[in-house]
Motif scaffolding. Structure first.
Motif, PDB file in Angstrom:
ATOM      1  N   ARG A 185       0.802  -1.254   0.021  1.00 28.61           N
ATOM      2  CA  ARG A 185       0.078  -0.052   0.078  1.00 28.61           C
ATOM      3  C   ARG A 185       0.913   1.290  -0.017  1.00 28.61           C
ATOM      4  O   ARG A 185       0.745   2.283  -0.801  1.00 28.61           O
ATOM      5  CB  ARG A 185      -0.969   0.045   1.178  1.00 28.61           C
ATOM      6  CG  ARG A 185      -1.973   0.951   1.096  1.00 28.61           C
ATOM      7  CD  ARG A 185      -2.977   1.013   2.456  1.00 28.61           C
ATOM      8  NE  ARG A 185      -3.778  -0.060   2.094  1.00 28.61           N
ATOM      9  CZ  ARG A 185      -4.237  -0.983   2.959  1.00 28.61           C
ATOM     10  NH1 ARG A 185      -4.010  -0.994   4.186  1.00 28.61           N
ATOM     11  NH2 ARG A 185      -5.239  -2.071   2.500  1.00 28.61           N
ATOM     12  N   ARG A 186       1.963   1.332   0.773  1.00 30.81           N
ATOM     13  CA  ARG A 186       2.932   2.286   0.976  1.00 30.81           C
ATOM     14  C   ARG A 186       3.540   2.550  -0.354  1.00 30.81           C
ATOM     15  O   ARG A 186       3.691   3.839  -1.065  1.00 30.81           O
ATOM     16  CB  ARG A 186       3.828   2.264   1.966  1.00 30.81           C
ATOM     17  CG  ARG A 186       4.668   3.293   2.197  1.00 30.81           C
ATOM     18  CD  ARG A 186       5.768   3.105   3.545  1.00 30.81           C
ATOM     19  NE  ARG A 186       5.120   2.635   4.695  1.00 30.81           N
ATOM     20  CZ  ARG A 186       5.322   1.477   5.121  1.00 30.81           C
ATOM     21  NH1 ARG A 186       6.088   0.427   4.510  1.00 30.81           N
ATOM     22  NH2 ARG A 186       4.697   0.925   6.072  1.00 30.81           N
ATOM     23  N   GLN A 187       4.032   1.433  -1.079  1.00 36.16           N
ATOM     24  CA  GLN A 187       4.696   1.665  -2.318  1.00 36.16           C
ATOM     25  C   GLN A 187       3.733   2.134  -3.356  1.00 36.16           C
ATOM     26  O   GLN A 187       4.291   3.108  -4.182  1.00 36.16           O
ATOM     27  CB  GLN A 187       5.286   0.218  -2.784  1.00 36.16           C
ATOM     28  CG  GLN A 187       5.884   0.303  -4.223  1.00 36.16           C
ATOM     29  CD  GLN A 187       7.277   0.990  -3.935  1.00 36.16           C
ATOM     30  OE1 GLN A 187       7.857   1.265  -3.036  1.00 36.16           O
ATOM     31  NE2 GLN A 187       7.589   1.541  -5.274  1.00 36.16           N
ATOM     32  N   GLU A 188       2.471   1.740  -3.686  1.00 38.57           N
ATOM     33  CA  GLU A 188       1.723   2.136  -4.483  1.00 38.57           C
ATOM     34  C   GLU A 188       1.351   3.674  -4.377  1.00 38.57           C
ATOM     35  O   GLU A 188       1.199   4.358  -5.238  1.00 38.57           O
ATOM     36  CB  GLU A 188       0.239   1.325  -4.524  1.00 38.57           C
ATOM     37  CG  GLU A 188       0.638  -0.132  -5.259  1.00 38.57           C
ATOM     38  CD  GLU A 188      -0.676  -0.759  -5.298  1.00 38.57           C
ATOM     39  OE1 GLU A 188      -1.871  -0.413  -4.824  1.00 38.57           O
ATOM     40  OE2 GLU A 188      -0.568  -2.460  -5.485  1.00 38.57           O
ATOM     41  N   ARG A 189       1.187   4.066  -3.125  1.00 35.78           N
ATOM     42  CA  ARG A 189       0.671   5.351  -2.831  1.00 35.78           C
ATOM     43  C   ARG A 189       2.072   6.378  -3.153  1.00 35.78           C
ATOM     44  O   ARG A 189       1.863   7.528  -3.727  1.00 35.78           O
ATOM     45  CB  ARG A 189       0.614   5.490  -1.301  1.00 35.78           C
ATOM     46  CG  ARG A 189       0.221   6.859  -0.913  1.00 35.78           C
ATOM     47  CD  ARG A 189      -0.295   6.964   0.541  1.00 35.78           C
ATOM     48  NE  ARG A 189      -0.636   8.269   0.901  1.00 35.78           N
ATOM     49  CZ  ARG A 189       0.129   9.315   1.547  1.00 35.78           C
ATOM     50  NH1 ARG A 189       1.560   9.092   1.468  1.00 35.78           N
ATOM     51  NH2 ARG A 189      -0.444  10.283   1.787  1.00 35.78           N
ATOM     52  N   ASN A 190       3.183   6.023  -2.798  1.00 34.45           N
ATOM     53  CA  ASN A 190       4.329   6.741  -3.499  1.00 34.45           C
ATOM     54  C   ASN A 190       4.409   6.777  -4.886  1.00 34.45           C
ATOM     55  O   ASN A 190       4.782   7.919  -5.166  1.00 34.45           O
ATOM     56  CB  ASN A 190       5.467   5.994  -2.588  1.00 34.45           C
ATOM     57  CG  ASN A 190       5.986   6.031  -1.114  1.00 34.45           C
ATOM     58  OD1 ASN A 190       5.145   7.238  -0.597  1.00 34.45           O
ATOM     59  ND2 ASN A 190       6.552   5.434  -0.552  1.00 34.45           N
ATOM     60  N   GLU A 191       4.140   5.724  -5.606  1.00 35.40           N
ATOM     61  CA  GLU A 191       4.048   5.766  -7.008  1.00 35.40           C
ATOM     62  C   GLU A 191       3.127   6.507  -7.534  1.00 35.40           C
ATOM     63  O   GLU A 191       3.333   7.485  -8.362  1.00 35.40           O
ATOM     64  CB  GLU A 191       4.071   4.303  -7.457  1.00 35.40           C
ATOM     65  CG  GLU A 191       5.125   3.373  -7.230  1.00 35.40           C
ATOM     66  CD  GLU A 191       4.838   2.071  -7.772  1.00 35.40           C
ATOM     67  OE1 GLU A 191       3.671   1.591  -8.357  1.00 35.40           O
ATOM     68  OE2 GLU A 191       5.583   1.069  -7.481  1.00 35.40           O
ATOM     69  N   ALA A 192       1.862   6.617  -6.892  1.00 33.11           N
ATOM     70  CA  ALA A 192       0.846   7.555  -7.362  1.00 33.11           C
ATOM     71  C   ALA A 192       1.170   9.036  -7.107  1.00 33.11           C
ATOM     72  O   ALA A 192       0.878   9.963  -7.995  1.00 33.11           O
ATOM     73  CB  ALA A 192      -0.555   7.121  -6.520  1.00 33.11           C
ATOM     74  N   ILE A 193       1.705   9.388  -6.028  1.00 33.91           N
ATOM     75  CA  ILE A 193       2.152  10.703  -5.859  1.00 33.91           C
ATOM     76  C   ILE A 193       3.268  10.970  -6.668  1.00 33.91           C
ATOM     77  O   ILE A 193       3.223  12.431  -7.312  1.00 33.91           O
ATOM     78  CB  ILE A 193       2.806  10.717  -4.327  1.00 33.91           C
ATOM     79  CG1 ILE A 193       1.563  10.577  -3.425  1.00 33.91           C
ATOM     80  CG2 ILE A 193       3.553  12.041  -3.887  1.00 33.91           C
ATOM     81  CD1 ILE A 193       2.037  10.355  -1.687  1.00 33.91           C
ATOM     82  N   SER A 194       3.912  10.191  -7.107  1.00 31.45           N
ATOM     83  CA  SER A 194       5.260  10.704  -8.251  1.00 31.45           C
ATOM     84  C   SER A 194       4.556  10.917  -9.336  1.00 31.45           C
ATOM     85  O   SER A 194       5.116  11.928  -9.989  1.00 31.45           O
ATOM     86  CB  SER A 194       6.299   9.418  -8.349  1.00 31.45           C
ATOM     87  OG  SER A 194       7.078   9.336  -6.890  1.00 31.45           O
ATOM     88  N   LYS A 195       3.525  10.069  -9.705  1.00 28.43           N
ATOM     89  CA  LYS A 195       2.886  10.157 -11.012  1.00 28.43           C
ATOM     90  C   LYS A 195       2.232  11.793 -10.939  1.00 28.43           C
ATOM     91  O   LYS A 195       2.256  12.374 -12.033  1.00 28.43           O
ATOM     92  CB  LYS A 195       1.911   9.171 -11.360  1.00 28.43           C
ATOM     93  CG  LYS A 195       2.639   7.954 -11.773  1.00 28.43           C
ATOM     94  CD  LYS A 195       1.666   7.023 -12.011  1.00 28.43           C
ATOM     95  CE  LYS A 195       2.116   5.290 -12.260  1.00 28.43           C
ATOM     96  NZ  LYS A 195       1.146   4.403 -12.450  1.00 28.43           N
ATOM     97  N   VAL A 196       1.651  12.121 -10.133  1.00 25.02           N
ATOM     98  CA  VAL A 196       0.724  13.431 -10.010  1.00 25.02           C
ATOM     99  C   VAL A 196       1.791  14.651  -9.962  1.00 25.02           C
ATOM    100  O   VAL A 196       1.524  15.635 -10.385  1.00 25.02           O
ATOM    101  CB  VAL A 196      -0.193  13.220  -8.631  1.00 25.02           C
ATOM    102  CG1 VAL A 196      -0.790  14.552  -8.307  1.00 25.02           C
ATOM    103  CG2 VAL A 196      -1.231  12.371  -8.670  1.00 25.02           C
TER     104      VAL A 196
END
Length: 101
Positions: free
Chosen positions: A22-33
């Motif tokens: 969950r933490r990894q996916e959240r960090n990836e989403a933040i990077s994309k945004v």
């Protein structure tokens, strides 16, 4: 068959893996945004603007009266329950259009 201790240890490990994923996916989403914001020149303030929509633009506004009682001058917008004066007049045979403003 596994003991209770073994099952609880497995559960703890799975919960840790879920938290990590969950933490990894959240960090990836933040990077994309962040990348999209930089690409389009957006700021955080651009993201928090008030949503425009029919409900947002009309909430809290007064509605114009659609019907008026000629005798008392009372009005009704056509929303909610019919007022007593209008219900009584309709029961006596008058039409709703007789009271239109």
């Amino acid at each position: 068959m596994s003991s209770l201790q073994d099952l609880l240890a497995q559960k703890a490990e799975i919960d840790r893996q879920i938290s990590d994923a969950r933490r990894q996916e959240r960090n990836e989403a933040i990077s994309k945004v962040r990348a999209l914001m930089a690409e389009h020149g957006l700021t955080a303030a651009d993201l928090v603007t008030k949503a425009a929509g029919p409900r947002a633009s009309t909430s809290g506004r007064k509605v114009a009266a659609k019907y008026r009682d000629p005798a008392s001058g009372q009005t009704w917008t056509g929303r909610g329950l019919k007022p007593k004066w209008l219900s009584a007049a309709l029961e006596s045979g008058k039409q709703l259009t007789d009271f239109a403003v």
